[in-house]
Design an enzyme around this catalytic site. Structure first.
Site, PDB file in Angstrom:
ATOM      1  N   HIS A   8       0.471  32.072 -39.627  1.00 38.50           N
ATOM      2  CA  HIS A   8       1.200  31.895 -40.893  1.00 38.50           C
ATOM      3  C   HIS A   8       1.511  33.230 -41.557  1.00 38.50           C
ATOM      4  O   HIS A   8       0.903  34.254 -41.240  1.00 38.50           O
ATOM      5  CB  HIS A   8       0.451  30.982 -41.866  1.00 38.50           C
ATOM      6  N   HIS A  87       0.306  38.554 -46.807  1.00 39.16           N
ATOM      7  CA  HIS A  87      -0.445  38.882 -45.576  1.00 39.16           C
ATOM      8  C   HIS A  87       0.168  38.130 -44.394  1.00 39.16           C
ATOM      9  O   HIS A  87       0.948  37.207 -44.562  1.00 39.16           O
ATOM     10  CB  HIS A  87      -1.937  38.520 -45.720  1.00 39.16           C
ATOM     11  N   GLU A 136      -4.767  38.915 -41.640  1.00 38.63           N
ATOM     12  CA  GLU A 136      -5.789  37.868 -41.488  1.00 38.63           C
ATOM     13  C   GLU A 136      -5.865  37.505 -40.017  1.00 38.63           C
ATOM     14  O   GLU A 136      -4.824  37.372 -39.354  1.00 38.63           O
ATOM     15  CB  GLU A 136      -5.396  36.638 -42.317  1.00 38.63           C
TER      16      GLU A 136
HETATM   17  C1  LIG Z   1      -5.467  30.186 -48.653  1.00 39.66           C
HETATM   18  C2  LIG Z   1      -6.729  30.847 -48.350  1.00 39.66           C
HETATM   19  C3  LIG Z   1      -6.556  31.826 -47.224  1.00 39.66           C
HETATM   20  C4  LIG Z   1      -7.860  31.953 -46.530  1.00 39.66           C
HETATM   21  O1  LIG Z   1      -8.680  32.771 -46.973  1.00 39.66           O
HETATM   22  O2  LIG Z   1      -8.011  31.185 -45.580  1.00 39.66           O
HETATM   23  C5  LIG Z   1      -6.017  33.147 -47.650  1.00 39.66           C
HETATM   24  O3  LIG Z   1      -5.214  33.692 -47.005  1.00 39.66           O
HETATM   25  S1  LIG Z   1      -6.616  33.731 -49.171  1.00 39.66           S
HETATM   26  C6  LIG Z   1      -5.671  35.213 -49.539  1.00 39.66           C
HETATM   27  C7  LIG Z   1      -6.414  35.969 -50.566  1.00 39.66           C
HETATM   28  N1  LIG Z   1      -7.573  36.607 -49.994  1.00 39.66           N
HETATM   29  C8  LIG Z   1      -7.489  37.894 -49.600  1.00 39.66           C
HETATM   30  O4  LIG Z   1      -6.459  38.530 -49.698  1.00 39.66           O
HETATM   31  C9  LIG Z   1      -8.762  38.479 -49.030  1.00 39.66           C
HETATM   32  C10 LIG Z   1      -8.502  39.873 -48.466  1.00 39.66           C
HETATM   33  N2  LIG Z   1      -8.056  40.792 -49.512  1.00 39.66           N
HETATM   34  C11 LIG Z   1      -8.937  41.661 -50.110  1.00 39.66           C
HETATM   35  O5  LIG Z   1     -10.114  41.704 -49.791  1.00 39.66           O
HETATM   36  C12 LIG Z   1      -8.357  42.577 -51.174  1.00 39.66           C
HETATM   37  O6  LIG Z   1      -7.136  42.041 -51.644  1.00 39.66           O
HETATM   38  C13 LIG Z   1      -8.116  44.034 -50.666  1.00 39.66           C
HETATM   39  C14 LIG Z   1      -9.440  44.637 -50.193  1.00 39.66           C
HETATM   40  C15 LIG Z   1      -7.108  44.067 -49.541  1.00 39.66           C
HETATM   41  C16 LIG Z   1      -7.587  44.858 -51.842  1.00 39.66           C
HETATM   42  O7  LIG Z   1      -8.498  44.682 -52.907  1.00 39.66           O
HETATM   43  P1  LIG Z   1      -8.743  45.843 -53.984  1.00 39.66           P
HETATM   44  O8  LIG Z   1      -9.707  45.325 -55.002  1.00 39.66           O
HETATM   45  O9  LIG Z   1      -9.046  47.115 -53.269  1.00 39.66           O
HETATM   46  O10 LIG Z   1      -7.317  45.883 -54.692  1.00 39.66           O
HETATM   47  P2  LIG Z   1      -6.445  47.116 -55.042  1.00 39.66           P
HETATM   48  O11 LIG Z   1      -5.319  46.606 -55.858  1.00 39.66           O
HETATM   49  O12 LIG Z   1      -7.296  48.234 -55.587  1.00 39.66           O
HETATM   50  O13 LIG Z   1      -5.831  47.545 -53.609  1.00 39.66           O
HETATM   51  C17 LIG Z   1      -6.263  48.674 -52.901  1.00 39.66           C
HETATM   52  C18 LIG Z   1      -5.040  49.165 -52.127  1.00 39.66           C
HETATM   53  O14 LIG Z   1      -4.636  48.142 -51.185  1.00 39.66           O
HETATM   54  C19 LIG Z   1      -3.292  47.743 -51.468  1.00 39.66           C
HETATM   55  N3  LIG Z   1      -3.192  46.303 -51.256  1.00 39.66           N
HETATM   56  C20 LIG Z   1      -3.860  45.333 -51.916  1.00 39.66           C
HETATM   57  N4  LIG Z   1      -3.484  44.122 -51.463  1.00 39.66           N
HETATM   58  C21 LIG Z   1      -2.539  44.338 -50.523  1.00 39.66           C
HETATM   59  C22 LIG Z   1      -1.742  43.488 -49.687  1.00 39.66           C
HETATM   60  N5  LIG Z   1      -1.837  42.151 -49.772  1.00 39.66           N
HETATM   61  N6  LIG Z   1      -0.870  44.048 -48.824  1.00 39.66           N
HETATM   62  C23 LIG Z   1      -0.768  45.402 -48.736  1.00 39.66           C
HETATM   63  N7  LIG Z   1      -1.484  46.295 -49.501  1.00 39.66           N
HETATM   64  C24 LIG Z   1      -2.351  45.732 -50.379  1.00 39.66           C
HETATM   65  C25 LIG Z   1      -3.040  48.117 -52.906  1.00 39.66           C
HETATM   66  O15 LIG Z   1      -1.667  48.313 -53.113  1.00 39.66           O
HETATM   67  C26 LIG Z   1      -3.836  49.392 -53.035  1.00 39.66           C
HETATM   68  O16 LIG Z   1      -3.099  50.431 -52.465  1.00 39.66           O
HETATM   69  P3  LIG Z   1      -2.916  51.824 -53.298  1.00 39.66           P
HETATM   70  O17 LIG Z   1      -1.984  52.642 -52.445  1.00 39.66           O
HETATM   71  O18 LIG Z   1      -4.313  52.378 -53.411  1.00 39.66           O
HETATM   72  O19 LIG Z   1      -2.335  51.414 -54.631  1.00 39.66           O
HETATM   73 CO    CO Z   2      -3.855  33.173 -45.050  1.00 37.51          CO
END
Ligand SMILES: CC[C@H](C(=O)O)C(=O)SCCNC(=O)CCNC(=O)[C@H](O)C(C)(C)COP(=O)(O)OP(=O)(O)OC[C@H]1O[C@@H](n2cnc3c(N)ncnc32)[C@H](O)[C@@H]1OP(=O)(O)O
Ligand code: CO
Length: 145
Positions: A8, A87, A136
């Site tokens: 997905h 993602h 993911e």
């Molecule tokens: C339906 C449920 C399904 C499942 O789990 O089965 C899902 O898919 S749930 C979806 C939601 N869950 C997650 O996204 C879990 C994984 N994500 C994380 O752990 C955090 O979002 C993380 C670690 C990627 C970022 O968290 P943090 O607290 O570090 O946020 P910041 O804003 O400080 O981000 C740091 C840095 O990463 C960039 N960033 C954040 N999110 C994304 C993204 N989705 N794609 C690309 N880049 C991302 C953000 O821009 C910051 O970059 P910087 O250059 O430092 O500004």
């Molecule tokens: Co997902």
């Protein structure tokens, strides 16, 4: 590691009901699941099923609306208020082998494998180690799709 299908595309939205109407009325989607809350991820989620080939399941759009501004998706939406691609999720045959592989490649695996929205084990790999793409990884459902 053996890469499986693109399961997905996770699309974040500030309003899942408006996004459902968009995929139904503008994009012509006719197979959209009922939204449900996945509290562990602080999201309200549903799936837009796209047609596959020869009767196989197509790739889904996973619509995710945060249930809290302090959640991963809530934080992302604060920086991307319109929403959009959040993602990508790929299937693998063995989630534990895949986790060991990404770690051996020096990629940050975020947490231990846990049950995701499809009821199978998943983990995420940090976007900064993946060319900017939050990724993911999901174990292929045993019974297929
Ligand atoms: C339906 C449920 C399904 C499942 O789990 O089965 C899902 O898919 S749930 C979806 C939601 N869950 C997650 O996204 C879990 C994984 N994500 C994380 O752990 C955090 O979002 C993380 C670690 C990627 C970022 O968290 P943090 O607290 O570090 O946020 P910041 O804003 O400080 O981000 C740091 C840095 O990463 C960039 N960033 C954040 N999110 C994304 C993204 N989705 N794609 C690309 N880049 C991302 C953000 O821009 C910051 O970059 P910087 O250059 O430092 O500004
Ligand atoms: Co997902």
């Amino acid at each position: 590691m053996k890469l499986g299908r693109l399961n997905h595309v996770g699309v974040a939205t500030p309003d899942i009901d408006a996004s459902i109407a968009f995929y139904r009325d503008v994009m012509g989607a006719n197979d959209i699941t009922e939204p449900f809350v996945l509290e562990s991820q602080q999201v309200r989620v549903c799936f837009v099923n796209t047609p596959g080939e020869n009767g196989t399941a197509g790739t889904q759009i996973e619509l995710i609306q945060p249930t809290s501004p302090d959640s991963a998706v809530g934080k992302w939406l604060a920086a991307n208020p319109l929403g959009g691609q959040h993602h990508l999720c790929y299937e693998v045959p063995d989630i534990h082998e895949a986790k060991a592989w990404f770690e051996s490649q020096g990629k940050r695996v975020l947490g231990e494998p846990r049950i995701g929205a499809h009821g199978t084990l998943i983990f995420f790999v940090h976007p900064k180690d993946m060319g900017g793409q939050l990724t993911e990884i999901m174990e292929t459902p045993k019974g297929g799709h």
